[in-house]
Design a protein around this motif. Structure first.
Motif, PDB file in Angstrom:
ATOM      1  N   LEU A 347       0.833  -1.212   0.000  1.00  0.00           N
ATOM      2  CA  LEU A 347       0.000   0.000   0.000  1.00  0.00           C
ATOM      3  C   LEU A 347       0.867   1.262   0.000  1.00  0.00           C
ATOM      4  O   LEU A 347       0.547   2.248  -0.672  1.00  0.00           O
ATOM      5  N   VAL A 348       1.951   1.236   0.765  1.00  0.00           N
ATOM      6  CA  VAL A 348       2.859   2.399   0.821  1.00  0.00           C
ATOM      7  C   VAL A 348       3.482   2.652  -0.547  1.00  0.00           C
ATOM      8  O   VAL A 348       3.579   3.801  -0.997  1.00  0.00           O
ATOM      9  N   VAL A 349       3.904   1.599  -1.225  1.00  0.00           N
ATOM     10  CA  VAL A 349       4.491   1.755  -2.559  1.00  0.00           C
ATOM     11  C   VAL A 349       3.443   2.283  -3.540  1.00  0.00           C
ATOM     12  O   VAL A 349       3.728   3.176  -4.348  1.00  0.00           O
ATOM     13  N   LYS A 350       2.230   1.750  -3.477  1.00  0.00           N
ATOM     14  CA  LYS A 350       1.161   2.240  -4.352  1.00  0.00           C
ATOM     15  C   LYS A 350       0.917   3.734  -4.147  1.00  0.00           C
ATOM     16  O   LYS A 350       0.799   4.497  -5.118  1.00  0.00           O
ATOM     17  N   GLU A 351       0.825   4.143  -2.891  1.00  0.00           N
ATOM     18  CA  GLU A 351       0.539   5.547  -2.612  1.00  0.00           C
ATOM     19  C   GLU A 351       1.702   6.450  -3.028  1.00  0.00           C
ATOM     20  O   GLU A 351       1.497   7.569  -3.518  1.00  0.00           O
ATOM     21  N   THR A 352       2.923   5.957  -2.866  1.00  0.00           N
ATOM     22  CA  THR A 352       4.088   6.720  -3.320  1.00  0.00           C
ATOM     23  C   THR A 352       4.028   6.938  -4.824  1.00  0.00           C
ATOM     24  O   THR A 352       4.262   8.047  -5.322  1.00  0.00           O
ATOM     25  N   LEU A 353       3.700   5.895  -5.569  1.00  0.00           N
ATOM     26  CA  LEU A 353       3.643   6.005  -7.024  1.00  0.00           C
ATOM     27  C   LEU A 353       2.458   6.838  -7.497  1.00  0.00           C
ATOM     28  O   LEU A 353       2.496   7.393  -8.593  1.00  0.00           O
ATOM     29  N   ARG A 354       1.415   6.921  -6.689  1.00  0.00           N
ATOM     30  CA  ARG A 354       0.307   7.820  -7.042  1.00  0.00           C
ATOM     31  C   ARG A 354       0.751   9.279  -6.981  1.00  0.00           C
ATOM     32  O   ARG A 354       0.520  10.065  -7.906  1.00  0.00           O
ATOM     33  N   LEU A 355       1.409   9.646  -5.898  1.00  0.00           N
ATOM     34  CA  LEU A 355       1.841  11.036  -5.712  1.00  0.00           C
ATOM     35  C   LEU A 355       3.115  11.368  -6.472  1.00  0.00           C
ATOM     36  O   LEU A 355       3.309  12.512  -6.878  1.00  0.00           O
ATOM     37  N   HIS A 356       3.969  10.379  -6.664  1.00  0.00           N
ATOM     38  CA  HIS A 356       5.283  10.625  -7.262  1.00  0.00           C
ATOM     39  C   HIS A 356       5.593   9.595  -8.355  1.00  0.00           C
ATOM     40  O   HIS A 356       6.551   8.817  -8.221  1.00  0.00           O
ATOM     41  N   PRO A 357       4.820   9.571  -9.425  1.00  0.00           N
ATOM     42  CA  PRO A 357       5.160   8.637 -10.504  1.00  0.00           C
ATOM     43  C   PRO A 357       6.530   8.977 -11.071  1.00  0.00           C
ATOM     44  O   PRO A 357       6.830  10.149 -11.315  1.00  0.00           O
ATOM     45  N   PRO A 358       7.401   7.994 -11.291  1.00  0.00           N
ATOM     46  CA  PRO A 358       8.763   8.287 -11.768  1.00  0.00           C
ATOM     47  C   PRO A 358       8.765   9.044 -13.090  1.00  0.00           C
ATOM     48  O   PRO A 358       9.538   9.982 -13.283  1.00  0.00           O
ATOM     49  N   GLY A 359       7.904   8.625 -14.019  1.00  0.00           N
ATOM     50  CA  GLY A 359       7.732   9.347 -15.273  1.00  0.00           C
ATOM     51  C   GLY A 359       6.401  10.074 -15.241  1.00  0.00           C
ATOM     52  O   GLY A 359       5.353   9.466 -15.520  1.00  0.00           O
ATOM     53  N   PRO A 360       6.369  11.353 -14.886  1.00  0.00           N
ATOM     54  CA  PRO A 360       5.089  12.042 -14.702  1.00  0.00           C
ATOM     55  C   PRO A 360       4.314  12.260 -15.986  1.00  0.00           C
ATOM     56  O   PRO A 360       3.107  12.487 -15.960  1.00  0.00           O
ATOM     57  N   LEU A 361       4.997  12.202 -17.135  1.00  0.00           N
ATOM     58  CA  LEU A 361       4.352  12.411 -18.427  1.00  0.00           C
ATOM     59  C   LEU A 361       4.613  11.220 -19.343  1.00  0.00           C
ATOM     60  O   LEU A 361       5.762  10.836 -19.549  1.00  0.00           O
ATOM     61  N   LEU A 362       3.547  10.625 -19.868  1.00  0.00           N
ATOM     62  CA  LEU A 362       3.678   9.624 -20.921  1.00  0.00           C
ATOM     63  C   LEU A 362       3.539  10.342 -22.253  1.00  0.00           C
ATOM     64  O   LEU A 362       2.621  11.143 -22.436  1.00  0.00           O
ATOM     65  N   ILE A 363       4.441  10.076 -23.193  1.00  0.00           N
ATOM     66  CA  ILE A 363       4.426  10.780 -24.475  1.00  0.00           C
ATOM     67  C   ILE A 363       4.152   9.783 -25.596  1.00  0.00           C
ATOM     68  O   ILE A 363       4.874   8.790 -25.740  1.00  0.00           O
ATOM     69  N   HIS A 364       3.117  10.058 -26.371  1.00  0.00           N
ATOM     70  CA  HIS A 364       2.717   9.203 -27.485  1.00  0.00           C
ATOM     71  C   HIS A 364       2.518  10.057 -28.736  1.00  0.00           C
ATOM     72  O   HIS A 364       2.373  11.287 -28.646  1.00  0.00           O
TER      73      HIS A 364
END
Length: 492
Positions: A347-364
């Motif tokens: 749960l802690v890892v999930k919440e961390t990735l919600r607030l701080h995704p490593p790549g904040p922008l996906l580019i397509h």
């Protein structure tokens, strides 16, 4: 100099002529300036600027980045349309200067255009490098490296030293990645005199900087910012390093190894011809560079953000430590066999990735004109899916700015990209192929840091005062390294 400015004006004028698609029902957006469009709106943290514009103009907005039309998607519903409903159309990647100079001219997985080559390369990597069996082969290596990290931190405890937690995390994950990919660790100057991590950081920063050559292709050769020159220099550094690694492996291939590292595996594929598509040393190097850069920074930044949030939220820290005490006990370190039992850690890892995704922008990039909702999206435009903004959407999340791991209890939201309010690893065809390995590294390193040590901030700083400013890049990290004082917790 008059000829220079005349030539520059002509280039800008010609670029402007090719800039605008025929006006159809484009998404809304701010008023553009002549020639530069909306480039003046791009700030230090691009995902923050896009978030601000979305709040004013809507969840799907249209921008002109010089001559490049761009669409920014900042809602779960919009992300689902791009990454699921029209996934095939939006499976392309932009052809920019970074992909040319740092991706072996788009031969790597991250930047390769969608098509047969990319599908074959991703399949090869998934089957040969990132499958469960291959990942599990390196368990002893990960265990040994974690033991060294804990030993180093215990020595800091004895001296009551302030620890650079960011550097410690980057170091242990970097060593793990290098051992898995290359079969050995490297001292700081093995890559370049600037240092291993410094070169990696510069590469990630340069790849994320707005490049005028991308937004005005006719100006690319001028390299007014000097970015292309520096990327070429970095590509030479990496190429020389990877050539030495490959040559070394070819010379030692007769040796019997307990585990074949990624280089051994890729070279075996190259020599056997089983790839069934063009696959030579350039492709090997492109994939190895992907594994090195992508694997190091994404995992390290997630652990860095997680431990920062835990220090800021002592109750959450204590709750996680209690789970670790019950599952692991206080007389041993965390082992990978414990991870599947550590539900609160998940749960802690999930919440961390919600607030701080490593790549904040996906580019397509769409391969053809497409309609998203009622809006026209032109072929070849850059599509930015703002994962950071979606993870903080109050329509999707209660108290979205708060760090509350319990919000995931009892829900079915997972890491697989099927719930579009939560897509830290992307979704669809271009989702991250290294998710499994990344999550193992993040959970294992974070669990070890929390189980083995208590952490306090230096200079009597209160947890609420910890600076959480971001540094935008291909991977978004803390703007300042996390510094903290550890106290050893275990009984032996």
């Amino acid at each position: 100099m008059a000829w220079f400015w005349a030539a520059l004006s002509l280039i800008l004028f010609l670029s402007l002529l090719q800039q605008l698609p025929k006006k159809r029902n484009l998404p809304p957006g701010p008023i553009a300036l002549p020639i530069i469009g909306h480039l003046h709106l791009l700030g230090k943290n691009l995902h923050h600027e896009f978030h601000r514009l979305a709040r004013k103009h809507g969840p799907i907005i249209f921008l002109h980045l010089g001559t490049v039309p761009a669409v920014v998607v900042s809602s779960a519903a919009g992300a689902e349309l791009v990454l699921k409903t029209h996934d095939l159309v939006f499976s392309g990647r932009p052809h920019h200067q970074a992909s040319k100079h740092l991706g072996y001219d788009r031969r790597n997985i991250l930047f390769a255009p969608y098509g047969a080559y990319w599908r074959n390369m991703r399949k090869l990597c998934s089957l040969k490098l990132l499958n469960s069996q291959k990942v599990n082969e390196f368990r002893p290596i990960r265990k040994a490296e974690l033991g060294e990290m804990v030993g180093s931190l215990r020595r800091a405890v004895e001296k009551r030293e302030i620890v650079d937690v960011s550097a410690a995390v980057a170091g242990v994950i970097g060593d793990m990645i290098c051992l898995m990919v290359f079969g050995r660790k490297f001292v700081d100057r093995d890559l370049d005199e600037k240092g291993f991590k410094s070169v990696i950081d510069e590469t990630m920063n340069l790849a994320a900087l707005p490049n005028l050559g991308d937004f005005f292709p006719l100006m690319a050769a001028l390299d007014l910012q000097g970015l292309n020159r520096r990327m070429k220099e970095l590509s030479v550094i990496f190429d020389g390093f990877l050539e030495r690694i490959i040559d070394d492996h070819l010379q030692k291939k007769q040796e019997t190894k307990q585990n074949q590292d990624f280089v051994d595996t890729m070279l075996a594929v190259m020599e056997s011809g089983e790839a069934e598509f063009e696959f030579d040393r350039r492709h090997v190097k492109a994939v190895l560079l992907d594994m090195l850069i992508g694997g190091m920074d994404t995992s390290a930044s997630t652990v860095e953000w997680a431990i920062s949030e835990l220090i800021r939220h002592p109750k959450v820290m204590k709750k996680l430590q209690k789970e670790l005490e019950q599952v692991v006990g206080m007389d041993q370190m965390v082992d990978e066999s414990h991870l599947h039992k550590l539900n609160y850690l998940d749960l802690v890892v999930k919440e961390t990735l919600r607030l701080h995704p490593p790549g904040p922008l996906l580019i397509h990039v769409p391969s053809e004109d497409c309609k998203v909702n009622q809006f026209h999206v032109p072929k070849g435009s850059w599509i930015f899916v703002n994962v950071w903004s979606i993870g903080r959407d109050p329509n999707m999340w209660q108290d979205p700015q708060e760090f509350v791991p319990e919000r995931f209890v009892g829900g079915d939201v997972d890491f697989l990209g099927q719930h579009f309010q939560y897509i830290p690893f992307g979704s669809g065809r271009r989702s991250c192929p290294g998710m499994q390995l990344g999550l193992i590294l993040v959970r294992l390193v974070l669990a070890q840091l929390v189980h083995c040590f208590d952490w306090e901030l230096p200079h009597a700083m209160l947890p609420a005062d910890l600076d959480m400013a971001e540094h935008f890049g291909v991977v978004t990290t803390r703007d300042k390294h996390l510094m903290a004082i550890p106290t050893y917790r275990l009984h032996k």
